[in-house]
Motif scaffolding. Structure first.
Motif, PDB file in Angstrom:
ATOM      1  N   ARG A 259       0.429 -16.480   9.987  1.00  0.00           N
ATOM      2  CA  ARG A 259      -0.248 -17.647   9.416  1.00  0.00           C
ATOM      3  C   ARG A 259      -1.409 -17.146   8.585  1.00  0.00           C
ATOM      4  NH1 ARG A 259       2.293 -22.378   9.703  1.00  0.00           N
ATOM      5  NH2 ARG A 259       0.336 -23.497   9.855  1.00  0.00           N
ATOM      6  N   GLU A 260      -1.373 -17.412   7.279  1.00  0.00           N
ATOM      7  CA  GLU A 260      -2.402 -16.921   6.367  1.00  0.00           C
ATOM      8  C   GLU A 260      -3.118 -18.100   5.717  1.00  0.00           C
ATOM      9  OE1 GLU A 260      -3.357 -13.798   5.751  1.00  0.00           O
ATOM     10  OE2 GLU A 260      -1.886 -12.892   7.085  1.00  0.00           O
ATOM     11  N   PRO A 261      -4.442 -17.989   5.534  1.00  0.00           N
ATOM     12  CA  PRO A 261      -5.177 -19.068   4.862  1.00  0.00           C
ATOM     13  C   PRO A 261      -4.990 -19.007   3.354  1.00  0.00           C
ATOM     14  CG  PRO A 261      -6.684 -17.313   5.497  1.00  0.00           C
ATOM     15  CD  PRO A 261      -5.332 -16.932   6.026  1.00  0.00           C
ATOM     16  N   VAL A 262      -4.383 -20.042   2.786  1.00  0.00           N
ATOM     17  CA  VAL A 262      -4.229 -20.156   1.338  1.00  0.00           C
ATOM     18  C   VAL A 262      -4.645 -21.571   0.946  1.00  0.00           C
ATOM     19  CG1 VAL A 262      -2.680 -19.778  -0.608  1.00  0.00           C
ATOM     20  CG2 VAL A 262      -2.275 -18.582   1.535  1.00  0.00           C
ATOM     21  N   PRO A 263      -5.950 -21.843   0.829  1.00  0.00           N
ATOM     22  CA  PRO A 263      -6.412 -23.213   0.611  1.00  0.00           C
ATOM     23  C   PRO A 263      -6.012 -23.802  -0.723  1.00  0.00           C
ATOM     24  CG  PRO A 263      -8.224 -21.652   0.420  1.00  0.00           C
ATOM     25  CD  PRO A 263      -7.040 -20.886   0.931  1.00  0.00           C
ATOM     26  N   ILE A 264      -5.786 -22.982  -1.738  1.00  0.00           N
ATOM     27  CA  ILE A 264      -5.432 -23.530  -3.048  1.00  0.00           C
ATOM     28  C   ILE A 264      -4.020 -24.092  -3.034  1.00  0.00           C
ATOM     29  CG2 ILE A 264      -5.009 -22.896  -5.466  1.00  0.00           C
ATOM     30  CD1 ILE A 264      -7.300 -20.981  -5.295  1.00  0.00           C
ATOM     31  N   ILE A 265      -3.150 -23.498  -2.216  1.00  0.00           N
ATOM     32  CA  ILE A 265      -1.756 -23.930  -2.179  1.00  0.00           C
ATOM     33  C   ILE A 265      -1.592 -25.156  -1.297  1.00  0.00           C
ATOM     34  CG2 ILE A 265       0.567 -23.220  -1.526  1.00  0.00           C
ATOM     35  CD1 ILE A 265      -0.486 -20.356  -2.030  1.00  0.00           C
ATOM     36  N   SER A 266      -2.275 -25.168  -0.179  1.00  0.00           N
ATOM     37  CA  SER A 266      -2.056 -26.214   0.801  1.00  0.00           C
ATOM     38  C   SER A 266      -3.128 -27.282   0.711  1.00  0.00           C
ATOM     39  CB  SER A 266      -2.069 -25.599   2.206  1.00  0.00           C
ATOM     40  OG  SER A 266      -2.046 -26.620   3.159  1.00  0.00           O
ATOM     41  N   LYS A 267      -2.724 -28.522   0.575  1.00  0.00           N
ATOM     42  CA  LYS A 267      -3.670 -29.626   0.572  1.00  0.00           C
ATOM     43  C   LYS A 267      -3.956 -30.091   1.991  1.00  0.00           C
ATOM     44  CE  LYS A 267      -2.570 -31.682  -3.887  1.00  0.00           C
ATOM     45  NZ  LYS A 267      -2.109 -32.890  -4.561  1.00  0.00           N
ATOM     46  N   ALA A 268      -2.993 -29.919   2.876  1.00  0.00           N
ATOM     47  CA  ALA A 268      -3.145 -30.473   4.210  1.00  0.00           C
ATOM     48  C   ALA A 268      -3.441 -29.418   5.254  1.00  0.00           C
ATOM     49  CB  ALA A 268      -1.871 -31.229   4.603  1.00  0.00           C
ATOM     50  N   LEU A 269      -3.015 -28.191   5.025  1.00  0.00           N
ATOM     51  CA  LEU A 269      -3.171 -27.140   6.028  1.00  0.00           C
ATOM     52  C   LEU A 269      -3.964 -25.980   5.442  1.00  0.00           C
ATOM     53  CD1 LEU A 269       0.496 -27.064   7.336  1.00  0.00           C
ATOM     54  CD2 LEU A 269      -1.425 -28.243   8.386  1.00  0.00           C
ATOM     55  N   ARG A 270      -4.769 -25.361   6.283  1.00  0.00           N
ATOM     56  CA  ARG A 270      -5.500 -24.185   5.837  1.00  0.00           C
ATOM     57  C   ARG A 270      -4.656 -22.923   5.971  1.00  0.00           C
ATOM     58  NH1 ARG A 270     -11.030 -24.848   5.206  1.00  0.00           N
ATOM     59  NH2 ARG A 270     -11.792 -26.890   5.827  1.00  0.00           N
ATOM     60  N   ASN A 271      -3.678 -22.922   6.865  1.00  0.00           N
ATOM     61  CA  ASN A 271      -2.847 -21.752   7.091  1.00  0.00           C
ATOM     62  C   ASN A 271      -1.382 -22.097   6.838  1.00  0.00           C
ATOM     63  OD1 ASN A 271      -5.042 -20.183   7.937  1.00  0.00           O
ATOM     64  ND2 ASN A 271      -4.871 -21.008  10.015  1.00  0.00           N
ATOM     65  N   ILE A 272      -0.670 -21.188   6.170  1.00  0.00           N
ATOM     66  CA  ILE A 272       0.759 -21.375   5.953  1.00  0.00           C
ATOM     67  C   ILE A 272       1.491 -20.123   6.438  1.00  0.00           C
ATOM     68  CG2 ILE A 272       0.460 -22.914   3.988  1.00  0.00           C
ATOM     69  CD1 ILE A 272       1.145 -20.556   2.181  1.00  0.00           C
ATOM     70  N   SER A 273       2.769 -20.279   6.757  1.00  0.00           N
ATOM     71  CA  SER A 273       3.568 -19.149   7.245  1.00  0.00           C
ATOM     72  C   SER A 273       4.006 -18.294   6.067  1.00  0.00           C
ATOM     73  CB  SER A 273       4.799 -19.657   7.993  1.00  0.00           C
ATOM     74  OG  SER A 273       4.418 -20.330   9.156  1.00  0.00           O
ATOM     75  N   VAL A 274       3.781 -16.981   6.160  1.00  0.00           N
ATOM     76  CA  VAL A 274       4.235 -16.046   5.130  1.00  0.00           C
ATOM     77  C   VAL A 274       4.922 -14.866   5.822  1.00  0.00           C
ATOM     78  CG1 VAL A 274       2.494 -16.649   3.407  1.00  0.00           C
ATOM     79  CG2 VAL A 274       1.963 -14.923   5.112  1.00  0.00           C
ATOM     80  N   CYS A 275       5.931 -14.335   5.152  1.00  0.00           N
ATOM     81  CA  CYS A 275       6.652 -13.163   5.652  1.00  0.00           C
ATOM     82  C   CYS A 275       6.046 -11.936   4.994  1.00  0.00           C
ATOM     83  CB  CYS A 275       8.131 -13.274   5.307  1.00  0.00           C
ATOM     84  SG  CYS A 275       9.080 -11.794   5.715  1.00  0.00           S
ATOM     85  N   ILE A 276       5.444 -11.056   5.800  1.00  0.00           N
ATOM     86  CA  ILE A 276       4.791  -9.878   5.262  1.00  0.00           C
ATOM     87  C   ILE A 276       5.217  -8.643   6.039  1.00  0.00           C
ATOM     88  CG2 ILE A 276       2.748 -11.124   4.420  1.00  0.00           C
ATOM     89  CD1 ILE A 276       1.279 -10.145   6.903  1.00  0.00           C
ATOM     90  N   VAL A 277       5.022  -7.484   5.416  1.00  0.00           N
ATOM     91  CA  VAL A 277       5.213  -6.216   6.105  1.00  0.00           C
ATOM     92  C   VAL A 277       3.849  -5.755   6.575  1.00  0.00           C
ATOM     93  CG1 VAL A 277       5.988  -3.840   5.860  1.00  0.00           C
ATOM     94  CG2 VAL A 277       7.231  -5.665   4.708  1.00  0.00           C
ATOM     95  N   TRP A 278       3.633  -5.792   7.884  1.00  0.00           N
ATOM     96  CA  TRP A 278       2.314  -5.528   8.475  1.00  0.00           C
ATOM     97  C   TRP A 278       2.340  -4.193   9.211  1.00  0.00           C
ATOM     98  CZ3 TRP A 278      -2.209  -7.734   7.633  1.00  0.00           C
ATOM     99  CH2 TRP A 278      -3.247  -7.486   8.514  1.00  0.00           C
TER     100      TRP A 278
END
Length: 201
Positions: free
Chosen positions: A181-200
């Protein structure tokens, strides 16, 4: 001096309703707006490439097998290269297109791991195959009589080893690819965190 900053008319964020106070807090609307303006461009560019790649690679494999062109070592390498390209085209590219348009990962952690793994394996198999083709071509024109290009059975065995190497090399991706769950406020109007698939790592 300024109590609120409005981004309604900012050209790069046209259509996204975000207002922020000076204390750094953001106010989001009730809906989730995850689609960007470039989605039409991405779809227009990706879809024809995906379809063209699938048709061309499938035709190459079918013609090579039906017409017995696989007796040639070079054609065996070409069929293998097409198979690796088909993996990327049919599995990775559609999901990457979805990811590029929405920036949100909808497919769960298992698919995240598998897609990253398959993409790495397919790219490695393509590179190994092209390398094997180059060595085969060099051996065919080598003045040294002891150096001969591989036969059909040797080529098939070599490709099997190359695929095994590609499958082994990218096993770490199965462990480090994850959904977060990553914070992307510009993309999401309703949520501060969205699910992203990353190599961690």
């Amino acid at each position: 001096m300024f109590s609120n900053l409005s981004l309604h008319d900012f050209s790069a964020l046209h259509g996204i309703n975000i207002s922020g106070a000076l204390n750094g807090s953001f106010q989001f609307g009730s809906e989730l707006d995850i689609f960007f303006q470039p989605e039409n461009v991405l779809i227009t560019l990706y879809v024809p490439i995906i379809l063209l790649s699938m048709v061309a690679n499938i035709l190459l494999i079918v013609v090579a097998v039906k017409c017995n062109y696989t007796k040639s070592v070079t054609n065996i390498f070409l069929v293998n290269l097409s198979a690796a390209d088909l993996l990327v085209t049919s599995i990775c590219m559609p999901i990457q297109l979805s990811k590029a348009i929405t920036l949100v990962w909808f497919y769960g952690e298992t698919v995240c791991k598998i897609v990253n793994y398959i993409q790495g394996v397919a790219v490695a198999a393509s590179v190994f195959t092209i390398t094997a083709m180059s060595v085969d071509r060099w051996l065919s024109i080598s003045p040294e009589p002891r150096l001969r290009p591989p036969g059909r059975k040797q080529a098939l065995l070599l490709l099997l080893l190359l695929w095994c190497a590609a499958l082994l090399i990218f096993i770490p991706l199965l462990m480090v690819a994850t959904v977060r769950r990553e914070p992307v406020p510009i993309i999401s109007k309703a949520l501060r965190n969205i699910s992203v698939c990353i190599v961690w790592w």
